[in-house]
Write a protein that holds these residues in place. Structure first.
Motif, short mmCIF file in Angstrom:
data_model
loop_
_atom_site.label_atom_id
_atom_site.label_comp_id
_atom_site.label_asym_id
_atom_site.label_seq_id
_atom_site.Cartn_x
_atom_site.Cartn_y
_atom_site.Cartn_z
N ILE A 1 -6.45 13.57 4.13
CA ILE A 1 -5.24 12.98 3.33
C ILE A 1 -4.97 11.66 3.41
N ARG A 2 -5.85 10.78 4.06
CA ARG A 2 -5.64 9.35 3.79
C ARG A 2 -6.38 8.81 2.48
N HIS A 3 -6.95 9.44 1.70
CA HIS A 3 -7.74 8.78 0.61
C HIS A 3 -7.02 8.30 -0.28
N GLY A 4 -5.85 8.71 -0.38
CA GLY A 4 -4.69 8.20 -1.32
C GLY A 4 -4.42 6.72 -0.77
N PRO A 5 -3.82 6.59 -0.03
CA PRO A 5 -3.66 5.07 0.52
C PRO A 5 -4.75 4.20 0.76
N LEU A 6 -5.83 4.60 1.03
CA LEU A 6 -7.33 3.98 1.49
C LEU A 6 -7.77 3.57 -0.10
N GLY A 7 -7.51 4.28 -1.11
CA GLY A 7 -7.97 4.04 -2.39
C GLY A 7 -6.90 2.80 -3.20
N HIS A 8 -5.77 2.87 -2.74
CA HIS A 8 -4.76 1.75 -2.79
C HIS A 8 -5.15 0.83 -2.27
N GLU A 9 -5.58 0.67 -0.99
CA GLU A 9 -6.28 -0.53 -0.34
C GLU A 9 -7.23 -1.08 -1.19
N ILE A 10 -8.17 -0.33 -1.50
CA ILE A 10 -9.44 -0.88 -2.32
C ILE A 10 -8.93 -1.61 -3.58
N PHE A 11 -7.92 -1.11 -4.34
CA PHE A 11 -7.56 -1.87 -5.43
C PHE A 11 -6.90 -2.93 -5.30
N GLU A 12 -5.99 -2.85 -4.11
CA GLU A 12 -5.54 -4.01 -3.80
C GLU A 12 -6.21 -5.24 -3.47
N ALA A 13 -7.33 -4.85 -2.67
CA ALA A 13 -8.42 -5.91 -2.22
C ALA A 13 -9.02 -6.50 -3.51
N GLU A 14 -9.13 -5.78 -4.43
CA GLU A 14 -9.82 -6.12 -5.61
C GLU A 14 -9.00 -6.92 -6.78
N GLY A 15 -7.87 -6.98 -6.45
CA GLY A 15 -6.91 -7.72 -7.13
C GLY A 15 -6.24 -6.89 -8.39
N PHE A 16 -6.46 -5.40 -8.34
CA PHE A 16 -5.70 -4.66 -9.42
C PHE A 16 -4.32 -4.66 -9.19
N PRO A 17 -3.51 -4.47 -10.16
CA PRO A 17 -2.02 -4.31 -10.10
C PRO A 17 -1.69 -3.18 -9.42
N GLU A 18 -0.36 -2.80 -9.32
CA GLU A 18 0.16 -1.47 -8.81
C GLU A 18 0.28 -0.42 -9.77
N THR A 19 0.19 -0.88 -11.19
CA THR A 19 0.12 0.23 -12.16
C THR A 19 -1.26 1.10 -12.01
N LEU A 20 -2.24 0.51 -11.30
CA LEU A 20 -3.56 1.34 -11.19
C LEU A 20 -3.54 1.78 -9.81
N ARG A 21 -3.19 0.87 -8.87
CA ARG A 21 -3.09 1.16 -7.26
C ARG A 21 -2.21 2.59 -7.11
N GLY A 22 -1.09 2.79 -7.72
CA GLY A 22 -0.38 3.70 -7.67
C GLY A 22 -1.06 5.18 -7.70
N PHE A 23 -1.84 5.30 -8.66
CA PHE A 23 -2.71 6.58 -8.94
C PHE A 23 -3.16 7.17 -7.68
N CYS A 24 -3.85 6.04 -6.96
CA CYS A 24 -4.55 6.73 -5.74
C CYS A 24 -3.46 7.07 -4.91
N SER A 25 -2.51 6.28 -4.32
CA SER A 25 -1.63 6.54 -3.32
C SER A 25 -0.51 7.65 -3.68
N HIS A 26 -0.20 8.17 -4.90
CA HIS A 26 0.76 8.82 -5.63
C HIS A 26 0.45 10.13 -5.98
N HIS A 27 -1.04 10.85 -5.91
CA HIS A 27 -1.28 11.91 -6.48
C HIS A 27 -1.58 13.04 -5.54
N THR A 28 -1.46 12.70 -4.14
CA THR A 28 -1.88 13.96 -3.35
C THR A 28 -0.89 14.90 -3.28
N GLY A 29 -1.30 16.51 -3.53
CA GLY A 29 -0.24 17.27 -3.66
C GLY A 29 0.64 17.10 -5.01
N VAL A 30 2.08 17.36 -4.68
CA VAL A 30 2.97 17.51 -5.66
C VAL A 30 3.77 15.84 -5.05
#
Length: 224
Positions: free
Chosen positions: A98-127
């Motif tokens: 269940i943690r994979h979404g926020p973990l992905g968000h962290e990866i993209f944040e560390a890589e310098g990607f904007p929230e427009t991409l990071r949100g796909f990670c943390s906002h897709h679990t279930g509905v």
């Protein structure tokens, strides 16, 4: 944002040091590729208004304003956090999946990607996960609302529900997913039906990406 980095998800994994874990389990890596392609195929089919016969799309002029490149990036990269859940023995930590979404968000944040991409990670679990869900179910996540914000995020979330990560991977019909999500409450069923009404019925008649279909249209799109 450099669009070239978005399409080459393998290159991004290498640059962030996250591709070593799944390579310990070739089956898991193949499963992840199949899932990314399946999600992209469904999202492409739901959005594309041009009648591309390779993806047998629904014509959806009300979705023509969506950023197709951003949707593609979200489809291919939304599960990147899963790679953080592989141990040294190559096994996936299912208990913390269940943690994979926020973990992905962290990866993209560390890589310098904007929230427009990071949100796909943390906002897709279930509905979508709410603070109430996390507290009530005692989930291993910081209490917060993890809900799709943009319509691009909502489309990727919906397409994600149509393709399983099982071995072999399979499509999941909207009725099947609605039955599955009911165990989490009627509010989740309603949320899914809202997505279904917004984006329509997915085309599940083509071959399932992966496991013998590596050269299908979605694989070609993945190579981009």
């Amino acid at each position: 944002m450099g669009t070239g980095r978005l399409w080459r998800d393998g290159a991004l994994l290498r640059s962030s040091g996250e591709d070593s874990e799944p390579r310990r389990d070739p089956g898991a890596a193949r499963e992840a590729r199949a899932h990314r392609r399946g999600v992209h195929a469904r999202a492409h089919a739901l959005r594309d208004r041009l009648g591309d016969r390779r993806a047998a799309p629904l014509r959806a002029p009300h979705l023509a304003h969506l950023d197709a490149e951003l949707v593609r990036a979200g489809c291919l990269l939304h599960d990147i956090g899963v790679y953080r859940l592989y141990g040294e023995d190559g096994r996936l930590d299912h208990g913390n999946y269940i943690r994979h979404g926020p973990l992905g968000h962290e990866i993209f944040e560390a890589e310098g990607f904007p929230e427009t991409l990071r949100g796909f990670c943390s906002h897709h679990t279930g509905v979508g996960l709410t603070r109430r869900d996390i507290v009530r179910q005692e989930l291993p996540l910081p209490p917060a609302d993890y809900l799709a914000v943009t319509q691009e995020e909502r489309l990727v979330m919906y397409a994600d529900k149509c393709h399983t990560k099982s071995r072999p991977s399979t499509f999941l019909s909207p009725d099947e997913y609605a039955a599955h999500v009911r165990r989490f409450g009627e509010d989740k069923v309603i949320a899914f039906q809202v997505l279904r009404a917004e984006f329509g019925e997915p085309d599940l008649t083509g071959p399932v990406p992966g496991f013998g279909t590596e050269e299908d249209a979605t694989a070609a799109a993945d190579r981009g």
